[in-house]
Design a protein around this motif. Structure first.
Motif: not given
Length: 287
Positions: A1-26
């Motif tokens: 039996m597997t358990r359910p889990c929620p999904g990602a948020r529908a809305v993402t806030s804007t960070p208070n700083w700007q990441p550099p060009a080519n920033s990577t989500d690893c």
């Protein structure tokens, strides 16, 4: 039996700083569509679908361009969804970390490498993947390909595995702050001390901190993050862990804009941010 889990948020806030060009989500995952990519019967949880389009909207909101698609445990060793996501995102901006076992020979690994794979993940927490007993043998195979081995384990397993991990012939990437929880001692946890020793010996590590925290706003993980950055500023990576699987309630799901703000607190200097988000990932993943 597997358990359910929620999904990602529908809305993402804007960070208070700007990441550099080519920033990577690893560290992120794609789930579905399930009529095309059916779930593994050996999975431990059942998440909602999480599309490439939804992921790209999150990236636009927080300022990310490059992506490492990590094979999730819900698909076992069937890496089709992960490799197809890399193709959809583009090989100039995406790579894959796959899950295999010893039935995958060098030819099969090279074929996945041509599709953007550059590492293999061992998941000792969620299971449904590569047995830890195969870690050393697969490490030899990965070294011959120039790939890395990525490990997600509990803190106690980090302690037990430290001698094996320290002698791996391929690069080692440690997930989710070594599986260490702040409620279990944080900086003083033996698993975290093992993590720091491995970093000192040349390992890489991901600053995905919310799993280690007692809860929002995750301020309790700051000392661990700062210790990791101080130990290996040129081998620390950062990931969202989107769409944040394995959580229990929608209220627990992080806002990725807030997670980026936390990184800004852990790494306040521009040079630190450039290294963690751009330069370190470019070296490891071959951008």
């Amino acid at each position: 039996m597997t358990r359910p889990c929620p999904g990602a948020r529908a809305v993402t806030s804007t960070p208070n700083w700007q990441p550099p060009a080519n920033s990577t989500d690893c560290h992120m995952h794609i789930f579905g569509p399930y009529d095309r990519y059916p779930l593994s019967p050996g999975r431990g949880y059942t998440p909602p679908e999480a599309s490439i389009q939804a992921y790209q909207a999150m990236c636009t909101a927080i300022g990310l361009r490059r992506t490492i698609v990590v094979q999730p445990s819900i698909y076992g060793t069937d890496n089709a969804v992960t490799l197809d996501a890399v193709a959809a995102l583009g090989h100039d901006r995406a790579r894959a970390v796959v899950v295999v076992d010893d039935s995958f020979d060098l030819e099969a690994l090279r074929a996945m490498g041509a599709q953007g794979a550059c590492g293999v993940r061992f998941n000792a927490v969620s299971g449904n993947g590569t047995p830890l007993e195969q870690l050393e043998a697969l490490g030899e195979r990965l070294a011959s390909l120039g790939w890395h081995l990525q490990l997600y384990a509990h803190a106690a397993e980090m302690v037990a595995l430290e001698p094996v991990l320290a002698r791996l012939p391929c690069p080692l990437v440690i997930d989710h702050m070594g599986g260490v929880k702040t409620a279990e001692g944080g900086l003083g946890n033996p698993g975290f001390k093992a993590l720091l020793r491995l970093l000192d010996g040349g390992a890489w590590a991901k600053l995905c901190g919310y799993r280690s925290s007692t809860g929002h706003p995750y301020a309790d993980v700051r000392s661990m993050a700062e210790a990791m950055i101080a130990a290996a500023p040129d081998r620390c990576l950062w990931g969202t862990d989107w769409p944040h699987p394995s959580l229990l309630t929608p209220e627990e799901v992080p806002d990725d804009g807030h997670l980026m703000d936390l990184l800004g607190e852990w790494a306040p200097a521009e040079a630190q941010r450039q290294a963690i988000l751009v330069d370190n990932p470019a070296r490891l993943y071959g951008f």
